[in-house]
Design a protein around this motif. Structure first.
Motif, PDB file in Angstrom:
ATOM      1  N   UNK A  43      54.244  63.719  43.760  1.00  0.00           N
ATOM      2  CA  UNK A  43      55.560  63.398  44.323  1.00  0.00           C
ATOM      3  C   UNK A  43      55.566  62.018  44.964  1.00  0.00           C
ATOM      4  N   UNK A  44      54.501  61.670  45.657  1.00  0.00           N
ATOM      5  CA  UNK A  44      54.307  60.315  46.182  1.00  0.00           C
ATOM      6  C   UNK A  44      52.956  59.871  45.645  1.00  0.00           C
ATOM      7  N   UNK A  45      52.957  59.160  44.532  1.00  0.00           N
ATOM      8  CA  UNK A  45      51.724  58.886  43.801  1.00  0.00           C
ATOM      9  C   UNK A  45      51.014  57.609  44.289  1.00  0.00           C
ATOM     10  N   UNK A  46      51.716  56.500  44.252  1.00  0.00           N
ATOM     11  CA  UNK A  46      51.092  55.235  44.660  1.00  0.00           C
ATOM     12  C   UNK A  46      52.147  54.278  45.188  1.00  0.00           C
ATOM     13  N   UNK A  47      51.668  53.244  45.866  1.00  0.00           N
ATOM     14  CA  UNK A  47      52.540  52.237  46.449  1.00  0.00           C
ATOM     15  C   UNK A  47      52.172  50.874  45.882  1.00  0.00           C
ATOM     16  N   UNK A  48      53.153  50.193  45.345  1.00  0.00           N
ATOM     17  CA  UNK A  48      52.982  48.838  44.823  1.00  0.00           C
ATOM     18  C   UNK A  48      53.519  47.863  45.854  1.00  0.00           C
ATOM     19  N   UNK A  49      52.698  46.879  46.229  1.00  0.00           N
ATOM     20  CA  UNK A  49      53.116  45.848  47.177  1.00  0.00           C
ATOM     21  C   UNK A  49      53.057  44.504  46.465  1.00  0.00           C
ATOM     22  N   UNK A  50      54.195  43.817  46.426  1.00  0.00           N
ATOM     23  CA  UNK A  50      54.283  42.497  45.807  1.00  0.00           C
ATOM     24  C   UNK A  50      54.621  41.498  46.895  1.00  0.00           C
ATOM     25  N   UNK A  51      53.767  40.478  47.042  1.00  0.00           N
ATOM     26  CA  UNK A  51      54.009  39.411  48.008  1.00  0.00           C
ATOM     27  C   UNK A  51      54.087  38.087  47.256  1.00  0.00           C
ATOM     28  N   UNK A  52      54.318  37.028  47.988  1.00  0.00           N
ATOM     29  CA  UNK A  52      54.388  35.699  47.385  1.00  0.00           C
ATOM     30  C   UNK A  52      53.083  35.334  46.687  1.00  0.00           C
ATOM     31  N   UNK A  53      51.946  35.831  47.197  1.00  0.00           N
ATOM     32  CA  UNK A  53      50.640  35.418  46.698  1.00  0.00           C
ATOM     33  C   UNK A  53      49.926  36.438  45.820  1.00  0.00           C
ATOM     34  N   UNK A  54      50.276  37.723  45.924  1.00  0.00           N
ATOM     35  CA  UNK A  54      49.500  38.741  45.214  1.00  0.00           C
ATOM     36  C   UNK A  54      50.303  40.019  45.027  1.00  0.00           C
ATOM     37  N   UNK A  56      49.403  44.289  44.947  1.00  0.00           N
ATOM     38  CA  UNK A  56      48.363  45.276  45.228  1.00  0.00           C
ATOM     39  C   UNK A  56      48.907  46.666  44.975  1.00  0.00           C
ATOM     40  N   UNK A  57      48.004  47.557  44.592  1.00  0.00           N
ATOM     41  CA  UNK A  57      48.358  48.953  44.372  1.00  0.00           C
ATOM     42  C   UNK A  57      47.507  49.813  45.285  1.00  0.00           C
ATOM     43  N   UNK A  58      48.112  50.847  45.851  1.00  0.00           N
ATOM     44  CA  UNK A  58      47.384  51.767  46.725  1.00  0.00           C
ATOM     45  C   UNK A  58      47.752  53.185  46.326  1.00  0.00           C
ATOM     46  N   UNK A  72      39.294  54.408  38.860  1.00  0.00           N
ATOM     47  CA  UNK A  72      40.044  55.031  39.938  1.00  0.00           C
ATOM     48  C   UNK A  72      40.217  54.058  41.104  1.00  0.00           C
ATOM     49  N   UNK A  73      41.432  53.928  41.591  1.00  0.00           N
ATOM     50  CA  UNK A  73      41.717  53.065  42.746  1.00  0.00           C
ATOM     51  C   UNK A  73      41.306  53.805  44.010  1.00  0.00           C
ATOM     52  N   UNK A  74      40.445  53.176  44.791  1.00  0.00           N
ATOM     53  CA  UNK A  74      40.028  53.701  46.086  1.00  0.00           C
ATOM     54  C   UNK A  74      40.536  52.706  47.120  1.00  0.00           C
ATOM     55  N   UNK A  75      41.342  53.179  48.037  1.00  0.00           N
ATOM     56  CA  UNK A  75      41.935  52.262  49.003  1.00  0.00           C
ATOM     57  C   UNK A  75      43.027  51.453  48.331  1.00  0.00           C
ATOM     58  N   UNK A  76      42.945  50.160  48.491  1.00  0.00           N
ATOM     59  CA  UNK A  76      43.936  49.247  47.931  1.00  0.00           C
ATOM     60  C   UNK A  76      43.242  48.300  46.956  1.00  0.00           C
ATOM     61  N   UNK A  77      43.901  47.971  45.861  1.00  0.00           N
ATOM     62  CA  UNK A  77      43.296  47.086  44.869  1.00  0.00           C
ATOM     63  C   UNK A  77      44.294  46.034  44.428  1.00  0.00           C
ATOM     64  N   UNK A  78      43.833  44.800  44.345  1.00  0.00           N
ATOM     65  CA  UNK A  78      44.673  43.709  43.876  1.00  0.00           C
ATOM     66  C   UNK A  78      44.836  43.811  42.363  1.00  0.00           C
ATOM     67  N   UNK A  79      46.040  43.512  41.881  1.00  0.00           N
ATOM     68  CA  UNK A  79      46.322  43.521  40.451  1.00  0.00           C
ATOM     69  C   UNK A  79      46.246  42.103  39.906  1.00  0.00           C
ATOM     70  N   UNK A  80      45.770  41.989  38.673  1.00  0.00           N
ATOM     71  CA  UNK A  80      45.640  40.697  38.005  1.00  0.00           C
ATOM     72  C   UNK A  80      46.375  40.734  36.672  1.00  0.00           C
ATOM     73  N   UNK A  81      46.770  39.575  36.192  1.00  0.00           N
ATOM     74  CA  UNK A  81      47.457  39.469  34.913  1.00  0.00           C
ATOM     75  C   UNK A  81      46.634  40.142  33.821  1.00  0.00           C
ATOM     76  N   UNK A  82      47.254  41.025  33.050  1.00  0.00           N
ATOM     77  CA  UNK A  82      46.564  41.713  31.967  1.00  0.00           C
ATOM     78  C   UNK A  82      45.975  43.061  32.345  1.00  0.00           C
ATOM     79  N   UNK A  94      50.159  44.902  33.439  1.00  0.00           N
ATOM     80  CA  UNK A  94      50.553  43.971  34.489  1.00  0.00           C
ATOM     81  C   UNK A  94      50.717  42.579  33.906  1.00  0.00           C
ATOM     82  N   UNK A  95      51.809  41.925  34.276  1.00  0.00           N
ATOM     83  CA  UNK A  95      52.049  40.555  33.837  1.00  0.00           C
ATOM     84  C   UNK A  95      52.718  39.806  34.979  1.00  0.00           C
ATOM     85  N   UNK A  96      52.264  38.593  35.232  1.00  0.00           N
ATOM     86  CA  UNK A  96      52.879  37.732  36.239  1.00  0.00           C
ATOM     87  C   UNK A  96      53.547  36.574  35.519  1.00  0.00           C
ATOM     88  N   UNK A  97      54.604  36.089  36.091  1.00  0.00           N
ATOM     89  CA  UNK A  97      55.243  34.942  35.472  1.00  0.00           C
ATOM     90  C   UNK A  97      56.733  34.960  35.713  1.00  0.00           C
TER      91      UNK A  97
END
Length: 141
Positions: A43-54, A56-58, A72-82, A94-97
């Motif tokens: 029901x509440x699976x994960x949280x995506x945080x988008x900032x000016x610089x990065x 992250x998924x938790x 498996x994501x443990x804690x919080x993990x930064x996402x990268x292009x691809x 994931x894609x940035x641009x």
């Protein structure tokens, strides 16, 4: 920064969602911003945080976990292009641009930004809409 998540497994395959700076909750609950339609998604699976610089998924303590590139994501993990992001059977790339405009993908499927979804393409999952995903066995970790 704008983050684009493209559906690579699930429906509507090939569609993309664009997330500007902010926080977005994924899950089946009515309070979630993106709601995959699968019992394998909490029901509440994960949280995506988008900032000016990065971006992250938790994971929010989901039953089957949130995976980035199959891990498996443990804690919080930064996402990268691809990177690939998996919630139950739903897989997103994931894609940035730059923010895409409504257009047609190689498969002939429309793509849209979150702001354009309601007026452009009713079947594209957006904030507070449901994402259809195929049912599969739970991920064991």
């Amino acid at each position: 920064m704008k983050l684009r998540l493209v559906v690579v497994k699930g429906k509507p395959r090939g569609h993309s969602l664009v997330f500007p700076n902010g926080e977005y909750m994924f899950g089946r609950g009515p309070q979630c911003d993106v709601r995959p339609n699968s019992d394998l998604v909490s029901r509440q699976h994960c949280l995506l945080q988008v900032t000016q610089d990065a971006a992250r998924i938790r994971d929010l303590g989901s039953r089957n976990g949130t995976l980035v590139n199959g891990q498996l994501v443990v804690g919080e993990q930064q996402l990268h292009d691809g990177d690939t992001l998996q919630l139950g059977p739903l897989v997103l790339q994931v894609s940035f641009g730059p923010e895409p405009v409504v257009s047609t993908s190689a498969e002939g499927s429309p793509t849209a930004t979150l702001d354009q979804v309601e007026t452009a393409v009713q079947s594209v999952p957006s904030l507070n809409e449901t994402v259809e995903v195929p049912e599969e066995a739970p991920v064991d970790h």
